[in-house]
Scaffold this motif. Structure first.
Motif, mmCIF file in Angstrom:
data_model
loop_
_atom_site.group_PDB
_atom_site.id
_atom_site.type_symbol
_atom_site.label_atom_id
_atom_site.label_comp_id
_atom_site.label_asym_id
_atom_site.label_seq_id
_atom_site.Cartn_x
_atom_site.Cartn_y
_atom_site.Cartn_z
ATOM 1 N N TRP A 184 1.028 -0.998 0.041
ATOM 2 C CA TRP A 184 0.097 0.008 0.058
ATOM 3 C C TRP A 184 0.931 1.271 -0.038
ATOM 4 C CZ3 TRP A 184 -1.747 2.491 5.126
ATOM 5 C CH2 TRP A 184 -3.174 3.285 5.010
ATOM 6 N N PRO A 185 0.654 2.305 -0.786
ATOM 7 C CA PRO A 185 1.418 3.372 -0.890
ATOM 8 C C PRO A 185 1.514 4.047 0.438
ATOM 9 C CG PRO A 185 -0.406 3.784 -2.290
ATOM 10 C CD PRO A 185 -0.337 2.323 -1.904
ATOM 11 N N LEU A 186 0.425 4.015 1.392
ATOM 12 C CA LEU A 186 0.423 4.596 2.569
ATOM 13 C C LEU A 186 1.080 3.878 3.712
ATOM 14 C CD1 LEU A 186 -3.079 6.514 2.242
ATOM 15 C CD2 LEU A 186 -0.933 7.376 1.384
ATOM 16 N N HIS A 187 2.113 2.955 3.409
ATOM 17 C CA HIS A 187 2.660 2.338 4.519
ATOM 18 C C HIS A 187 3.570 3.160 5.211
ATOM 19 C CE1 HIS A 187 5.150 -0.416 6.676
ATOM 20 N NE2 HIS A 187 4.538 -1.464 6.142
ATOM 21 N N PRO A 188 3.447 3.202 6.748
ATOM 22 C CA PRO A 188 4.186 4.067 7.345
ATOM 23 C C PRO A 188 5.798 4.115 7.054
ATOM 24 C CG PRO A 188 2.536 3.278 8.553
ATOM 25 C CD PRO A 188 2.479 2.709 7.364
ATOM 26 N N ASP A 189 6.344 3.148 6.616
ATOM 27 C CA ASP A 189 7.449 2.944 6.408
ATOM 28 C C ASP A 189 8.111 3.643 5.345
ATOM 29 O OD1 ASP A 189 10.118 1.636 6.701
ATOM 30 O OD2 ASP A 189 9.846 0.018 5.415
ATOM 31 N N TYR A 190 7.029 3.482 4.075
ATOM 32 C CA TYR A 190 7.360 4.180 2.898
ATOM 33 C C TYR A 190 7.158 5.594 2.987
ATOM 34 C CZ TYR A 190 5.998 6.542 -1.593
ATOM 35 O OH TYR A 190 5.877 7.412 -2.548
ATOM 36 N N LEU A 191 6.144 6.079 3.912
ATOM 37 C CA LEU A 191 6.071 7.703 4.055
ATOM 38 C C LEU A 191 7.212 8.347 4.774
ATOM 39 C CD1 LEU A 191 2.286 7.871 5.202
ATOM 40 C CD2 LEU A 191 3.221 8.208 3.069
ATOM 41 N N ARG A 194 9.804 8.507 2.039
ATOM 42 C CA ARG A 194 9.550 9.791 1.293
ATOM 43 C C ARG A 194 9.650 11.093 1.900
ATOM 44 N NH1 ARG A 194 3.704 10.064 -1.743
ATOM 45 N NH2 ARG A 194 3.285 10.890 0.522
ATOM 46 N N ALA A 195 9.437 11.124 3.479
ATOM 47 C CA ALA A 195 9.690 12.448 3.956
ATOM 48 C C ALA A 195 11.163 12.802 4.021
ATOM 49 C CB ALA A 195 9.452 12.278 5.396
ATOM 50 N N LYS A 196 12.045 11.614 3.873
ATOM 51 C CA LYS A 196 13.418 11.970 3.906
ATOM 52 C C LYS A 196 13.908 12.452 2.297
ATOM 53 C CE LYS A 196 14.774 9.271 7.641
ATOM 54 N NZ LYS A 196 15.557 8.036 8.324
ATOM 55 N N ASN A 197 13.241 11.604 1.681
ATOM 56 C CA ASN A 197 13.619 12.056 -0.226
ATOM 57 C C ASN A 197 12.225 11.887 -0.804
ATOM 58 O OD1 ASN A 197 14.503 12.087 -2.613
ATOM 59 N ND2 ASN A 197 15.260 10.036 -2.512
ATOM 60 N N PRO A 198 11.792 13.209 -1.069
ATOM 61 C CA PRO A 198 10.539 13.569 -1.802
ATOM 62 C C PRO A 198 10.338 12.679 -3.341
ATOM 63 C CG PRO A 198 11.070 15.646 -0.753
ATOM 64 C CD PRO A 198 12.397 14.514 -0.793
ATOM 65 N N ASN A 199 11.740 12.326 -3.631
ATOM 66 C CA ASN A 199 11.352 11.713 -5.026
ATOM 67 C C ASN A 199 11.345 10.178 -4.816
ATOM 68 O OD1 ASN A 199 11.999 14.126 -6.350
ATOM 69 N ND2 ASN A 199 13.895 14.025 -5.835
ATOM 70 N N THR A 200 11.445 9.726 -3.569
ATOM 71 C CA THR A 200 11.125 8.223 -3.527
ATOM 72 C C THR A 200 9.730 7.782 -4.091
ATOM 73 O OG1 THR A 200 12.281 8.277 -1.401
ATOM 74 C CG2 THR A 200 11.005 6.246 -1.510
ATOM 75 N N LYS A 201 9.834 6.762 -4.812
ATOM 76 C CA LYS A 201 8.487 6.083 -5.440
ATOM 77 C C LYS A 201 8.169 5.025 -4.664
ATOM 78 C CE LYS A 201 9.530 7.739 -10.240
ATOM 79 N NZ LYS A 201 9.997 7.054 -11.621
ATOM 80 N N VAL A 262 -3.482 -8.842 12.808
ATOM 81 C CA VAL A 262 -2.663 -7.790 13.612
ATOM 82 C C VAL A 262 -1.332 -7.458 12.769
ATOM 83 C CG1 VAL A 262 -3.772 -7.974 15.898
ATOM 84 C CG2 VAL A 262 -1.782 -9.329 14.920
ATOM 85 N N HIS A 263 -1.586 -7.630 11.621
ATOM 86 C CA HIS A 263 -0.388 -7.167 10.535
ATOM 87 C C HIS A 263 -0.345 -5.691 10.505
ATOM 88 C CE1 HIS A 263 1.727 -6.861 6.883
ATOM 89 N NE2 HIS A 263 1.870 -8.447 6.719
ATOM 90 N N VAL A 264 1.039 -5.187 10.535
ATOM 91 C CA VAL A 264 1.182 -3.835 10.462
ATOM 92 C C VAL A 264 1.008 -3.147 8.895
ATOM 93 C CG1 VAL A 264 3.002 -3.807 12.087
ATOM 94 C CG2 VAL A 264 3.741 -4.362 9.772
ATOM 95 N N PRO A 265 0.755 -2.095 8.680
ATOM 96 C CA PRO A 265 0.456 -1.182 9.760
ATOM 97 C C PRO A 265 -0.760 -1.406 10.680
ATOM 98 C CG PRO A 265 -0.211 -0.341 7.779
ATOM 99 C CD PRO A 265 0.459 -1.480 7.557
ATOM 100 N N LEU A 266 -0.999 -1.183 11.883
ATOM 101 C CA LEU A 266 -1.867 -1.375 12.684
ATOM 102 C C LEU A 266 -3.044 -0.201 12.592
ATOM 103 C CD1 LEU A 266 -0.160 -2.664 16.000
ATOM 104 C CD2 LEU A 266 -1.188 -3.962 14.232
ATOM 105 N N TYR A 267 -4.409 -0.840 12.498
ATOM 106 C CA TYR A 267 -5.288 0.308 12.693
ATOM 107 C C TYR A 267 -6.345 -0.157 13.464
ATOM 108 C CZ TYR A 267 -3.143 3.256 8.805
ATOM 109 O OH TYR A 267 -2.353 4.023 8.181
ATOM 110 N N VAL A 268 -7.155 0.614 14.011
ATOM 111 C CA VAL A 268 -8.276 0.297 15.130
ATOM 112 C C VAL A 268 -9.330 1.127 15.185
ATOM 113 C CG1 VAL A 268 -7.300 1.558 17.094
ATOM 114 C CG2 VAL A 268 -8.868 -0.564 17.373
#
Length: 525
Positions: A184-191, A194-201, A262-268
């Motif tokens: 998922w493109p909104l995975h916290p690890d990817y975000l 991307r915060a460190k490098n805005p060009n990260t795809k 309970v797979h990450v990312p966790l949501y409740v």
């Protein structure tokens, strides 16, 4: 039971007798023989006097550790519905999966085969062009063969193209996501990257929610799942499961509820946010526990408690690199992604009022691959034509005296065909291989992972009865056990191959593939 006794007596021509207690003049020895004979009739029908095929419910959690619920770990957050399920049913303390990773484990559950046999390894992603083969017979198809309604609500992860969706493999209804919620493109690890490098795809396309029926094909009901949607998934899938149960109050059904949590990312959901007092992971487990309670209550509401078997288990152990956002496998060693006990031994509870003995524990080796043949026997269905690896575990299920594990050896495959271990009821022989580990380090508390390091295990024999944490190599003490398990490993390599020893198995079956001409049917999310 009375009818069964009468049938048993009649079959031996006791129906020709007129039995009047006052007229019996039998000697004590004959009376004893008669009593033992009647007792034998009870034993013959000892499979809990099953008089009609039961409904079947399988609740399959993602990445739950062995110690993540109170019946197995004594957590600091409550799991009252799972506690009640354990009190009313049977806990299985040596219940294992075929592989410590998503797709492989799920394929084994649904087909009764080692995942290696049917060509499914690892975790299939949105770029994968394979899925479960149409030639394989699933648990849903076994149930459908006896007229059952079948449904899945949650995570599929056995092929996302239309030809691989659940409604092509025995399910009447599917509502859920095609693969893991972190693809998922909104995975916290990817975000964070991307915060460190805005060009990260993003390595992932948008995550879709799919609705599919056997008669009307599929539709994408949400082509871009958002965090707010993930917060509602546990509740949404539970509500659909409850609705399905009520819709089939007078019809046999198979319900498969594979929660993405309970797979990450966790949501409740907001209802459970902060409720555990033990962080987000505790909140998520409490919502899963609530889900179990809702399903069990729905079964009670339709008056089917005494005619429904409910199975609760997980696909593999905790993803330990995610720190406080992962669970625990204590006292087991390691977690997801390894074939140490923490990776593939799962917290398992089964309930069937009046059939499965309440408040009991089974410590015999059994597995998700055993569910298909066991359910087939319970509902009077034929086993698949193709070879399966699972065994009928009804004696263990019903707590029969002196019941033993049906598995002389269990083959522990991982990582694209490596035979990493072979185990028996008591012992486990681990072969030299590289494995990932945190090596005692603590993970983070913000939902982001830390890196594993790679270690290598030597040839080791563990006495699981006395060393469940796999700390002490006892191969020098039990050379005869090593010899027996080596022979079992040779059989595994002969049938299913072994990447580590460069063996090619003779009984491997191919997964389903996107063939030429299927491109028009492909879904490139």
């Amino acid at each position: 039971m009375k009818r069964q006794i009468v049938r048993c007596l009649a079959s031996r021509r006791y129906s020709q007798w007129t039995l009047r207690y006052s007229q019996w003049t039998l000697r004590p020895t004959v009376v004893l023989i008669a009593a033992l004979f009647v007792a034998h009739c009870f034993v013959v029908d000892s499979y809990a006097a099953v008089t009609s095929p039961p409904n079947v419910v399988v609740i399959f959690i993602d990445d739950m550790g062995y110690a993540d619920i109170n019946p197995f770990g004594g957590t600091k957050y409550p799991t009252p519905h799972l506690d009640a399920m354990a009190a009313n049913g049977r806990t299985f303390t040596d219940f294992v999966v075929s592989s410590a990773v998503c797709s492989a484990s799920r394929s084994a559950l649904l087909t009764g085969c080692y995942h290696r046999r049917i060509g499914i390894s690892g975790a299939l992603g949105p770029k994968s062009n394979i899925g479960i083969n149409a030639d394989e017979t699933t648990l849903a198809e076994v149930c459908r063969s006896k007229g059952y309604s079948t449904a899945i609500f949650g995570k599929w992860h056995l092929g996302h193209h239309p030809k691989f969706l659940p409604t092509q493999h025995g399910f009447d209804v599917f509502y859920g996501i095609p693969y893991s919620n972190d693809m998922w493109p909104l995975h916290p690890d990817y975000l964070a990257r991307r915060a460190k490098n805005p060009n990260t795809k993003s390595p992932w396309p948008d995550l879709p929610m799919i609705s599919s029926t056997r008669d009307h094909g599929y539709e994408i009901v949400n082509d871009n799942v958002q965090p707010s949607d993930q917060e509602q998934m546990t509740r949404q899938f539970t509500e659909k499961a409850v609705e399905f149960i009520h819709q089939n109050d007078d019809h046999p059904f198979f319900l498969y509820l594979p929660h993405p949590m309970v797979h990450v990312p966790l949501y409740v959901s907001e209802t459970f946010r902060g409720k555990s007092g033990q962080g987000l992971f505790g909140d998520v487990v409490m919502e899963v526990d609530w889900s179990v309670g809702q399903v069990v209550q729905a079964i009670e509401d339709i008056g089917a408690t005494e005619n429904t078997i409910v199975v609760f288990t997980s696909d593999n152990g905790p993803w330990l690199s995610y720190g406080t956002h992962a669970g625990h496998a204590t006292p087991l060693r390691e977690g997801k992604g390894t074939m140490f006990e923490g990776g593939y031994r799962e917290p398992t509870i089964m309930q069937w009022k009046g059939k499965i003995p309440a408040g009991t524990t089974c410590d015999k080796l059994c597995s998700t691959i055993d569910l298909l043949p066991t359910v087939a026997k319970l509902i009077g269905a034929e086993l698949p034509e193709k070879k399966i690896d699972g065994k009928d575990i009804r004696p263990l299920l019903f707590g029969e005296q002196d019941a033993v594990s049906p598995h002389d050896a269990f083959w522990c495959y991982y990582k694209g065909g490596e035979l990493q271990a072979v185990r028996s009821e008591r012992f486990k022989l681990m072969f030299p291989h590289a494995y990932r580990t945190l090596d005692g380090r603590e993970g983070r508390s913000d939902g982001l992972p830390i890196s594993y390091k790679m270690n290598k295990t030597a040839l080791s024999l563990f006495d699981l009865d006395n060393d469940i944490s796999e700390t002490t190599d006892v191969k020098e003490k039990y050379p005869e056990v090593v010899k027996e398990l080596m022979a079992a490993a040779e059989q595994a390599r002969k049938e299913l191959g072994d990447k580590l020893t460069k063996r090619t198995g003779s009984e491997l079956r191919a997964p389903g593939k996107m063939a030429e001409g299927d491109e028009s049917m492909a879904l490139n999310w």
